[in-house]
Enzyme design. Structure first.
Site, mmCIF file in Angstrom:
data_model
loop_
_atom_site.group_PDB
_atom_site.id
_atom_site.type_symbol
_atom_site.label_atom_id
_atom_site.label_comp_id
_atom_site.label_asym_id
_atom_site.label_seq_id
_atom_site.Cartn_x
_atom_site.Cartn_y
_atom_site.Cartn_z
ATOM 1 N N GLY A 55 32.587 36.752 16.994
ATOM 2 C CA GLY A 55 31.574 37.486 17.439
ATOM 3 C C GLY A 55 30.426 36.966 18.088
ATOM 4 O O GLY A 55 30.118 35.876 18.182
ATOM 5 N N CYS A 82 35.336 31.097 14.136
ATOM 6 C CA CYS A 82 34.202 30.900 14.985
ATOM 7 C C CYS A 82 33.195 31.526 14.185
ATOM 8 O O CYS A 82 32.520 31.016 13.398
ATOM 9 C CB CYS A 82 34.488 31.604 16.427
ATOM 10 S SG CYS A 82 33.179 31.144 17.552
ATOM 11 N N TYR A 83 32.396 32.781 14.677
ATOM 12 C CA TYR A 83 31.396 33.353 14.079
ATOM 13 C C TYR A 83 31.842 33.575 12.352
ATOM 14 O O TYR A 83 30.959 33.429 11.633
ATOM 15 C CB TYR A 83 31.086 34.917 14.499
ATOM 16 C CG TYR A 83 29.744 35.517 13.784
ATOM 17 C CD1 TYR A 83 28.406 35.026 14.537
ATOM 18 C CD2 TYR A 83 30.016 36.473 12.763
ATOM 19 C CE1 TYR A 83 27.435 35.786 13.709
ATOM 20 C CE2 TYR A 83 28.850 36.864 12.204
ATOM 21 C CZ TYR A 83 27.614 36.579 12.694
ATOM 22 O OH TYR A 83 26.547 36.981 12.033
ATOM 23 N N HIS A 177 39.796 29.245 18.100
ATOM 24 C CA HIS A 177 40.250 30.413 18.106
ATOM 25 C C HIS A 177 41.768 30.363 17.977
ATOM 26 O O HIS A 177 42.478 30.254 19.184
ATOM 27 C CB HIS A 177 39.952 31.521 19.394
ATOM 28 C CG HIS A 177 38.379 31.787 19.257
ATOM 29 N ND1 HIS A 177 38.058 33.199 18.562
ATOM 30 C CD2 HIS A 177 37.479 31.359 19.897
ATOM 31 C CE1 HIS A 177 36.927 33.341 18.611
ATOM 32 N NE2 HIS A 177 36.196 32.200 19.336
ATOM 33 N N GLU A 179 43.765 32.620 17.469
ATOM 34 C CA GLU A 179 44.595 33.928 17.753
ATOM 35 C C GLU A 179 44.918 33.911 19.361
ATOM 36 O O GLU A 179 45.580 34.869 19.651
ATOM 37 C CB GLU A 179 43.761 34.990 17.462
ATOM 38 C CG GLU A 179 42.504 35.334 18.375
ATOM 39 C CD GLU A 179 41.287 34.501 17.622
ATOM 40 O OE1 GLU A 179 41.431 33.368 17.181
ATOM 41 O OE2 GLU A 179 40.014 35.217 17.848
ATOM 42 N N ASP A 235 53.560 56.790 23.978
ATOM 43 C CA ASP A 235 53.257 57.269 22.721
ATOM 44 C C ASP A 235 54.021 58.491 22.003
ATOM 45 O O ASP A 235 54.442 58.524 20.953
ATOM 46 C CB ASP A 235 51.674 57.258 22.426
ATOM 47 C CG ASP A 235 51.013 55.690 22.959
ATOM 48 O OD1 ASP A 235 51.958 55.060 22.987
ATOM 49 O OD2 ASP A 235 49.983 55.705 23.434
ATOM 50 N N LYS A 377 50.635 48.960 20.582
ATOM 51 C CA LYS A 377 51.558 49.364 21.666
ATOM 52 C C LYS A 377 52.760 48.536 21.657
ATOM 53 O O LYS A 377 53.780 49.061 21.865
ATOM 54 C CB LYS A 377 50.771 49.256 23.100
ATOM 55 C CG LYS A 377 51.362 49.946 24.253
ATOM 56 C CD LYS A 377 50.812 51.368 24.390
ATOM 57 C CE LYS A 377 51.544 52.190 25.352
ATOM 58 N NZ LYS A 377 50.667 53.686 25.602
HETATM 59 N N1 LIG Z 1 51.462 67.154 29.791
HETATM 60 C C1 LIG Z 1 51.448 67.138 28.527
HETATM 61 N N2 LIG Z 1 52.025 67.889 27.659
HETATM 62 C C2 LIG Z 1 51.757 67.835 26.339
HETATM 63 N N3 LIG Z 1 51.072 67.066 25.682
HETATM 64 C C3 LIG Z 1 50.443 66.209 26.471
HETATM 65 C C4 LIG Z 1 50.371 66.070 27.960
HETATM 66 N N4 LIG Z 1 49.751 64.943 28.326
HETATM 67 C C5 LIG Z 1 49.028 64.615 27.274
HETATM 68 N N5 LIG Z 1 49.579 65.218 26.238
HETATM 69 C C6 LIG Z 1 49.258 64.747 24.888
HETATM 70 O O1 LIG Z 1 47.996 64.004 25.027
HETATM 71 C C7 LIG Z 1 48.332 62.487 24.142
HETATM 72 C C8 LIG Z 1 47.673 61.607 24.869
HETATM 73 O O2 LIG Z 1 47.985 61.124 25.854
HETATM 74 P P1 LIG Z 1 48.264 59.434 26.236
HETATM 75 O O3 LIG Z 1 48.447 59.483 27.562
HETATM 76 O O4 LIG Z 1 47.050 58.703 25.539
HETATM 77 O O5 LIG Z 1 49.514 59.201 25.312
HETATM 78 P P2 LIG Z 1 50.799 59.066 25.911
HETATM 79 O O6 LIG Z 1 51.211 59.972 27.066
HETATM 80 O O7 LIG Z 1 51.770 59.482 24.521
HETATM 81 O O8 LIG Z 1 51.443 57.676 26.128
HETATM 82 P P3 LIG Z 1 50.939 56.873 27.454
HETATM 83 O O9 LIG Z 1 49.748 56.008 26.860
HETATM 84 O O10 LIG Z 1 51.938 55.700 27.594
HETATM 85 O O11 LIG Z 1 50.896 57.601 28.468
HETATM 86 C C9 LIG Z 1 49.743 62.620 24.382
HETATM 87 O O12 LIG Z 1 50.232 61.839 23.005
HETATM 88 C C10 LIG Z 1 50.273 64.009 23.999
HETATM 89 O O13 LIG Z 1 50.344 64.401 22.761
HETATM 90 N N1 LIG Z 2 33.089 33.379 19.656
HETATM 91 C C1 LIG Z 2 32.412 33.219 18.490
HETATM 92 O O1 LIG Z 2 32.371 33.937 17.492
HETATM 93 C C2 LIG Z 2 30.637 33.101 18.908
HETATM 94 C C3 LIG Z 2 30.051 32.474 17.684
HETATM 95 C C4 LIG Z 2 28.551 32.570 18.143
HETATM 96 N N2 LIG Z 2 27.974 33.690 18.705
HETATM 97 C C5 LIG Z 2 28.484 31.087 18.768
HETATM 98 O O2 LIG Z 2 28.018 31.197 20.106
HETATM 99 O O3 LIG Z 2 28.683 29.947 18.293
#
Ligand SMILES: Nc1ncnc2c1ncn2[C@@H]1O[C@H](COP(=O)(O)OP(=O)(O)OP(=O)(O)O)[C@@H](O)[C@H]1O
Ligand SMILES: NC(=O)CC[C@H](N)C(=O)O
Ligand SMILES: O=c1[nH]c(=O)c2[nH+]cn([C@@H]3O[C@H](COP(=O)(O)O)[C@@H](O)[C@H]3O)c2[nH]1
Ligand SMILES: [Mg+2]
Length: 521
Positions: A55, A82-83, A177, A179, A235, A377
């Site tokens: 952090g 880290c933090y 880190h 990760e 999604d 994702k």
């Molecule tokens: N044209 C549409 N018709 C119906 N629902 C929609 C439409 N566009 C968006 N939505 C709704 O809004 C939500 C959010 O859209 P978002 O773009 O975040 O997700 P996604 O379209 O499912 O995936 P992606 O992030 O891949 O575009 C969708 O999951 C859907 O439920």
């Molecule tokens: N990346 C971090 O978690 C940094 C921790 C703290 N802020 C430092 O500078 O040491």
């Protein structure tokens, strides 16, 4: 089924989500929560182990940025990164100070002693037989005194206590880190912690997840009906396929054509879902409704709000046509959940009101079904493939709900949308042909309602401008513009100007995020 799980507490690091993804890759379920959850929450969570993230703060300044004390009283292993290491040191009786030398980026660390965390994990061995690790550091503070019971398990010149452990309690702290992929053996270190030290098995995997999710959806929904807004994006498509697997025709997908979709999108979505998955899909042509309300509106936020509101109207109208619709399904995924409740959101500004299915009004009268809430994702994509969705659909670039409405600057007009659709299709077509589609995270065209002068076939033209945008990003929070080959850009420009009458100039957007955003509105 109850999974073994790891609790990750987020102190606001830019890479906290990566910790969760690395743990999931080990087929171990985990959840990321803000660091300031209560002691009761920590005790009730049932973690096999706890990870404290990095952090931006310094423990000697921010004295309320502490892990709940219960973390250290659960009797389970704890890994501070880290933090997280620094606050662990400070909370258990050690000392943290500002370091004369900041370390940012690559560092070499020598493993010391025989710690369970690093035993047998090394990139090289030095002359004295100590394991050496290539790690990634990003800190300005360091632990200068360890708490009672701890010993040094890693050091380098600028950070003598670069890793520490109390093996009897299984408490570990690492200044680097693990990760991030720049820490070469990071994956092994995370695996060591979750499997060997915390004792977690491999009980989180997609085929298992489908069975479990299907069972849960059936239980929740019973014999009621569900409606789902289907956008054709990743999604909502995966959510639809999963829910359809669980409850078949009790699911009605509502695909709204607001007149701001991409070329042929409507046909493609209908073929995919009704044709291939045999799911019930209602195609609502609401072009007139959306375009009517957008008429004369130029402000980006106002446009977004109108589109969000009209979506809800359409869903409500469709739900009323079904005798027993009690649920609204959404493709909410884990980053959406984290971003609306994480440590970082506390100070976040609203740059754009990203609409999902609008701000859902209380009066909607539907319960929410969100079967992808726990997934990242890449896990959603894996699930989509496992459910039989085609690769092309599952690996599509994201497309914003307001669609071309935020890619036509200012007032949205039918004429502009038609021009933009065709320009966009040419761009995407050429990107695919050149093998660049999968190398970019998102690409599209933007319509600029300004005219410039050109010359075509010895005649003067006075027509509109289109901007091309292509970005590379991991998480869409920050992004680089994609360095597309000039020859490719040239070809796209040529085709657009030749094939789309009404456009005589094409420009390429070379702004990063920040300071620009990915969409233009
Ligand atoms: N044209 C549409 N018709 C119906 N629902 C929609 C439409 N566009 C968006 N939505 C709704 O809004 C939500 C959010 O859209 P978002 O773009 O975040 O997700 P996604 O379209 O499912 O995936 P992606 O992030 O891949 O575009 C969708 O999951 C859907 O439920
Ligand atoms: N990346 C971090 O978690 C940094 C921790 C703290 N802020 C430092 O500078 O040491
Ligand atoms: O579902 C959505 N509803 C929205 O209102 C919305 N606005 C932006 N986006 C997408 O979010 C990512 C980041 O976009 P920005 O950098 O423009 O904020 C990019 O992937 C954008 O396409 C949206 N998605
Ligand atoms: Mg979308």
């Amino acid at each position: 089924m109850v999974h073994q799980k790891i609790l990750i507490l987020d102190f606001g690091s830019q890479v906290s989500q990566l910790i969760a993804r690395r743990v999931r890759e080990q087929q171990v379920y985990c959840e990321l929560h803000p660091f300031d959850v209560s002691d009761e929450f920590v005790r009730g969570f049932g973690a096999q182990g706890v990870i404290l993230s990095g952090g931006p703060n310094s423990v000697y300044e921010a004295d309320d940025w502490r892990a709940p004390q219960a973390v250290f009283e659960l009797g389970v292993p704890v890994l501070g990164i880290c933090y997280g290491m620094q606050t662990m040191a400070s909370q258990l009786g050690g000392k943290v100070e500002s370091s004369a030398k900041r370390e940012f980026g690559y560092a070499e660390m020598r493993a010391r002693g025989h710690s369970k965390l690093f035993e047998g994990i090394e990139d090289r061995v030095n002359a004295e037989g100590h394991g050496l690790l290539d790690v990634w550091m990003s800190h300005g503070d360091k632990v200068t005194e360890m708490p009672p019971g701890f010993g040094v398990i890693g050091s380098n010149e600028s950070t003598p206590i670069a890793a520490m452990a109390d093996e009897s309690r299984c408490f570990y702290g690492v200044q680097f880190h693990p990760e991030v992929t720049h820490t070469i053996k990071g994956k092994e270190i995370i695996a060591r912690f979750v499997h060997d030290i915390c004792g977690c098995g491999h009980d989180w995997n997609m085929p298992g997840y489908i069975d479990e999710a299907v069972r849960k959806i059936r239980e929740q929904v019973g014999d009621e009906e569900v409606i789902l807004g289907l956008s054709g994006g990743v999604d909502s498509s995966v959510a639809a396929a999963l829910i359809h697997r669980a409850i078949g025709d009790q699911l009605t997908c509502v695909f709204v054509d607001h007149g701001l979709l991409r070329l042929n999108e409507g046909r493609m979505v209908m073929e995919m879902f009704a044709g291939r998955l045999h799911a019930r899909v209602v195609h609502v042509d609401a072009t007139a409704q959306f375009m009517g309300h957008l008429n004369g509106v130029t402000d980006p936020e106002q446009k977004r709000k109108i589109i969000g509101r009209e979506f809800v109207e359409v869903f409500q109208a469709e739900a009323q046509k079904l005798p027993n619709a009690k649920w609204l399904a959404q493709g909410t995924i884990y980053p959406d959940v984290i971003e609306s409740g994480g440590a970082k959101s506390k100070k976040a500004h609203t740059i754009k009101s990203h609409h999902n299915v609008g701000g859902l009004p209380e009066t909607l009268g539907l319960k929410l079904l969100e079967p992808l809430r726990d997934l990242f994702k890449d896990e959603v994509r894996e699930l989509g493939v496992a459910l039989g969705l085609p690769h092309d659909m599952v690996y599509r670039h994201p497309f914003p709900g307001p669609g071309l409405g935020v890619r036509i600057l200012g007032e949205v007009k039918q004429e502009y949308a038609d021009l933009l659709r065709r320009a966009d299709a040419i761009f995407i077509d050429e990107l695919r042909a050149a093998g660049w589609y999968d190398k970019t995270s998102q690409a599209f065209a933007v319509f600029l309602p300004v005219k410039s002068v050109g010359v075509m076939g010895d005649g003067r033209t006075y027509e509109y401008v289109v901007a091309l945008r292509a970005v590379e990003t991991q998480d869409f929070m920050t992004a680089h513009w994609a360095e597309l080959p000039h020859s490719l850009l040239g070809k796209v420009s040529n085709r657009i100007i030749n094939e789309v009458r009404g456009i005589n100039r094409v420009v390429y957007d070379i702004s990063g995020k920040p300071p620009a955003t990915i969409e233009w509105e």
